[in-house]
Design a protein around this motif. Structure first.
Motif, PDB file in Angstrom:
ATOM      1  N   TRP A   4      19.738  59.035  33.174  1.00 19.10           N
ATOM      2  CA  TRP A   4      20.760  58.283  33.896  1.00 19.10           C
ATOM      3  C   TRP A   4      19.879  56.903  34.196  1.00 19.10           C
ATOM      4  O   TRP A   4      20.828  56.067  33.941  1.00 19.10           O
ATOM      5  CB  TRP A   4      21.227  59.014  35.039  1.00 19.10           C
ATOM      6  CG  TRP A   4      22.005  60.127  34.961  1.00 19.10           C
ATOM      7  CD1 TRP A   4      21.766  61.397  35.074  1.00 19.10           C
ATOM      8  CD2 TRP A   4      23.451  60.015  34.036  1.00 19.10           C
ATOM      9  NE1 TRP A   4      22.900  62.283  34.537  1.00 19.10           N
ATOM     10  CE2 TRP A   4      23.968  61.338  34.155  1.00 19.10           C
ATOM     11  CE3 TRP A   4      24.026  59.072  33.491  1.00 19.10           C
ATOM     12  CZ2 TRP A   4      24.977  61.612  33.503  1.00 19.10           C
ATOM     13  CZ3 TRP A   4      25.268  59.302  33.180  1.00 19.10           C
ATOM     14  CH2 TRP A   4      25.837  60.482  32.980  1.00 19.10           C
ATOM     15  N   THR A   5      18.892  56.768  34.403  1.00 16.56           N
ATOM     16  CA  THR A   5      18.315  55.848  34.677  1.00 16.56           C
ATOM     17  C   THR A   5      18.196  54.721  33.214  1.00 16.56           C
ATOM     18  O   THR A   5      18.791  53.567  33.307  1.00 16.56           O
ATOM     19  CB  THR A   5      16.775  55.806  35.245  1.00 16.56           C
ATOM     20  OG1 THR A   5      16.788  56.577  36.291  1.00 16.56           O
ATOM     21  CG2 THR A   5      16.087  54.504  35.510  1.00 16.56           C
ATOM     22  N   ILE A   6      17.951  55.512  32.234  1.00 16.54           N
ATOM     23  CA  ILE A   6      17.976  54.905  31.018  1.00 16.54           C
ATOM     24  C   ILE A   6      19.201  54.361  30.651  1.00 16.54           C
ATOM     25  O   ILE A   6      19.520  53.301  30.153  1.00 16.54           O
ATOM     26  CB  ILE A   6      17.132  55.689  29.865  1.00 16.54           C
ATOM     27  CG1 ILE A   6      15.883  55.911  30.215  1.00 16.54           C
ATOM     28  CG2 ILE A   6      17.456  55.174  28.481  1.00 16.54           C
ATOM     29  CD1 ILE A   6      15.168  57.218  29.348  1.00 16.54           C
ATOM     30  N   VAL A   7      20.345  55.199  30.914  1.00 18.18           N
ATOM     31  CA  VAL A   7      21.626  54.770  30.491  1.00 18.18           C
ATOM     32  C   VAL A   7      22.164  53.774  31.263  1.00 18.18           C
ATOM     33  O   VAL A   7      22.887  52.728  30.877  1.00 18.18           O
ATOM     34  CB  VAL A   7      22.389  56.103  30.561  1.00 18.18           C
ATOM     35  CG1 VAL A   7      24.063  55.641  30.477  1.00 18.18           C
ATOM     36  CG2 VAL A   7      22.216  57.189  29.656  1.00 18.18           C
ATOM     37  N   THR A   8      21.727  53.687  32.555  1.00 22.09           N
ATOM     38  CA  THR A   8      22.125  52.719  33.639  1.00 22.09           C
ATOM     39  C   THR A   8      21.380  51.351  33.008  1.00 22.09           C
ATOM     40  O   THR A   8      22.307  50.299  33.071  1.00 22.09           O
ATOM     41  CB  THR A   8      21.732  52.864  34.785  1.00 22.09           C
ATOM     42  OG1 THR A   8      22.279  54.130  35.211  1.00 22.09           O
ATOM     43  CG2 THR A   8      22.398  51.899  35.957  1.00 22.09           C
ATOM     44  N   THR A   9      20.452  51.367  32.504  1.00 22.08           N
ATOM     45  CA  THR A   9      19.535  50.371  32.205  1.00 22.08           C
ATOM     46  C   THR A   9      20.286  49.771  30.718  1.00 22.08           C
ATOM     47  O   THR A   9      20.228  48.441  30.774  1.00 22.08           O
ATOM     48  CB  THR A   9      18.174  50.431  32.157  1.00 22.08           C
ATOM     49  OG1 THR A   9      17.586  51.209  33.120  1.00 22.08           O
ATOM     50  CG2 THR A   9      17.548  49.319  31.639  1.00 22.08           C
ATOM     51  N   ILE A  10      20.597  50.594  29.970  1.00 25.34           N
ATOM     52  CA  ILE A  10      21.274  50.024  28.551  1.00 25.34           C
ATOM     53  C   ILE A  10      22.319  49.338  28.971  1.00 25.34           C
ATOM     54  O   ILE A  10      22.734  48.501  28.420  1.00 25.34           O
ATOM     55  CB  ILE A  10      20.961  51.267  27.648  1.00 25.34           C
ATOM     56  CG1 ILE A  10      19.814  51.732  27.159  1.00 25.34           C
ATOM     57  CG2 ILE A  10      22.118  51.016  26.479  1.00 25.34           C
ATOM     58  CD1 ILE A  10      19.737  52.798  26.343  1.00 25.34           C
TER      59      ILE A  10
END
Length: 88
Positions: A4-10
């Motif tokens: 979720w952190t990666i998706v949010t960052t993207i």
């Protein structure tokens, strides 16, 4: 880091890119339109200057012709007045 952190960052990066890119594309379009308008105005001014130069040339040519006619009339009047003054 979780998924979720990666998706949010993207999503944040994509949003930032869209936020910056959209106004830049509109600005580029506006600049292109303004450049086209300025080129058109410059062409019209150049054409107008050429047309004015030609019009002034014709006006002065006509003025010179009128001056010659007027001078001719003045000479004829002078000659007529001179001739009538000698008779009296």
């Amino acid at each position: 880091m979780n998924e979720w952190t990666i998706v949010t960052t993207i999503v944040v990066i994509v949003g930032l890119i869209v936020t910056v890119t959209t106004p830049l594309l509109k600005l580029n379009t506006s600049i292109t339109q303004l450049r086209s308008l300025i080129e058109n105005v410059v062409k019209r001014v150049d054409d107008n200057e050429h047309d004015n130069t030609e019009s002034h040339r014709r006006i002065w040519e006509h003025n010179d012709e009128q001056d010659a006619l007027l001078q001719n009339h003045e000479l004829r009047i002078h000659d007529l007045e001179k001739g009538t003054n000698h008779e009296h």
